[in-house]
Scaffold this motif. Structure first.
Motif, PDB file in Angstrom:
ATOM      1  N   MET A 107      26.932  75.857  41.389  1.00 27.36           N
ATOM      2  CA  MET A 107      28.192  76.597  41.326  1.00 27.36           C
ATOM      3  C   MET A 107      28.688  76.866  42.738  1.00 27.36           C
ATOM      4  O   MET A 107      27.907  77.310  43.577  1.00 27.36           O
ATOM      5  CB  MET A 107      27.981  77.930  40.604  1.00 27.36           C
ATOM      6  CG  MET A 107      27.653  77.803  39.138  1.00 27.36           C
ATOM      7  SD  MET A 107      27.523  79.395  38.298  1.00 27.36           S
ATOM      8  CE  MET A 107      25.969  80.002  38.927  1.00 27.36           C
ATOM      9  N   PRO A 108      29.977  76.681  42.952  1.00 34.56           N
ATOM     10  CA  PRO A 108      30.521  76.907  44.294  1.00 34.56           C
ATOM     11  C   PRO A 108      30.904  78.359  44.568  1.00 34.56           C
ATOM     12  O   PRO A 108      31.453  78.667  45.598  1.00 34.56           O
ATOM     13  CB  PRO A 108      31.759  76.012  44.300  1.00 34.56           C
ATOM     14  CG  PRO A 108      32.197  75.962  42.878  1.00 34.56           C
ATOM     15  CD  PRO A 108      30.925  76.013  42.066  1.00 34.56           C
ATOM     16  N   TRP A 109      30.630  79.280  43.646  1.00 29.78           N
ATOM     17  CA  TRP A 109      31.022  80.680  43.807  1.00 29.78           C
ATOM     18  C   TRP A 109      29.794  81.574  43.876  1.00 29.78           C
ATOM     19  O   TRP A 109      28.677  81.147  43.656  1.00 29.78           O
ATOM     20  CB  TRP A 109      31.928  81.123  42.657  1.00 29.78           C
ATOM     21  CG  TRP A 109      31.410  80.738  41.304  1.00 29.78           C
ATOM     22  CD1 TRP A 109      30.450  81.373  40.577  1.00 29.78           C
ATOM     23  CD2 TRP A 109      31.798  79.605  40.533  1.00 29.78           C
ATOM     24  NE1 TRP A 109      30.210  80.728  39.406  1.00 29.78           N
ATOM     25  CE2 TRP A 109      31.047  79.614  39.347  1.00 29.78           C
ATOM     26  CE3 TRP A 109      32.715  78.573  40.715  1.00 29.78           C
ATOM     27  CZ2 TRP A 109      31.175  78.662  38.363  1.00 29.78           C
ATOM     28  CZ3 TRP A 109      32.849  77.617  39.732  1.00 29.78           C
ATOM     29  CH2 TRP A 109      32.090  77.665  38.571  1.00 29.78           C
ATOM     30  N   LEU A 110      30.032  82.850  44.159  1.00 24.15           N
ATOM     31  CA  LEU A 110      28.956  83.837  44.248  1.00 24.15           C
ATOM     32  C   LEU A 110      28.343  84.083  42.874  1.00 24.15           C
ATOM     33  O   LEU A 110      28.990  83.843  41.852  1.00 24.15           O
ATOM     34  CB  LEU A 110      29.502  85.157  44.796  1.00 24.15           C
ATOM     35  CG  LEU A 110      30.195  85.092  46.162  1.00 24.15           C
ATOM     36  CD1 LEU A 110      30.810  86.448  46.486  1.00 24.15           C
ATOM     37  CD2 LEU A 110      29.213  84.663  47.227  1.00 24.15           C
ATOM     38  N   ALA A 111      27.122  84.582  42.861  1.00 19.62           N
ATOM     39  CA  ALA A 111      26.464  84.887  41.593  1.00 19.62           C
ATOM     40  C   ALA A 111      25.517  86.063  41.774  1.00 19.62           C
ATOM     41  O   ALA A 111      24.998  86.301  42.867  1.00 19.62           O
ATOM     42  CB  ALA A 111      25.668  83.670  41.112  1.00 19.62           C
TER      43      ALA A 111
END
Length: 145
Positions: free
Chosen positions: A1-5
């Motif tokens: 995933m290219p986003w924060l988690a």
């Protein structure tokens, strides 16, 4: 995933956020403004309807822009939004054939009547799921007194 988690192990925070945003199914996408205020709890529909992000951040229209300016009283008379200035307004989505609606509508009617008796500036606007038949209008009139 290219986003924060969130870290997977942080299940308590995930549970708190799910409760806060009333997540009942996945995928769910909630969009927050820079201050943390909810813009929409239906980001998934926004993404699907705007795959280029042209309307980001998908701020929904103001209620006054979609509510309209005229309503029908139980007597069939037109009531304008201007006449409801200073009132709390409940927007009631229902259908005359819906079992939960058949149970809830009388409860709404009782509370509506009690609030009106106390002088509370409160109005409820019904938005039936189907064209109102005479029986539906009779039910609303009976429940609202």
């Amino acid at each position: 995933m290219p986003w924060l988690a969130l870290p997977y192990a942080d299940r308590d925070r995930k549970a708190s956020l799910s409760k806060k945003f009333k997540v009942s199914g996945i995928p769910t996408l909630v969009i927050l403004d820079p201050s943390g205020n909810v813009i929409t709890k239906d980001g998934r529909t926004q993404i699907d309807g705007d795959p280029e992000g042209a309307n980001f951040p998908w701020v929904p229209p103001e209620v006054k822009d979609v509510l309209g300016t005229e309503f029908m009283s139980k007597e069939g008379k037109t009531v304008t939004l201007a006449e409801l200035e200073g009132h709390h307004i409940a927007v009631y989505f229902s259908a005359h054939w819906c079992p939960p609606c058949k149970t809830f509508t009388p409860n709404l009617g009782k509370v509506y009547s009690k609030l009106k008796e106390k002088g509370v500036k409160f109005e409820s606007s019904s938005l039936p799921a189907t064209r109102m038949k005479q029986s539906s209008m009779s039910t609303i009139k009976r429940c609202l007194g």
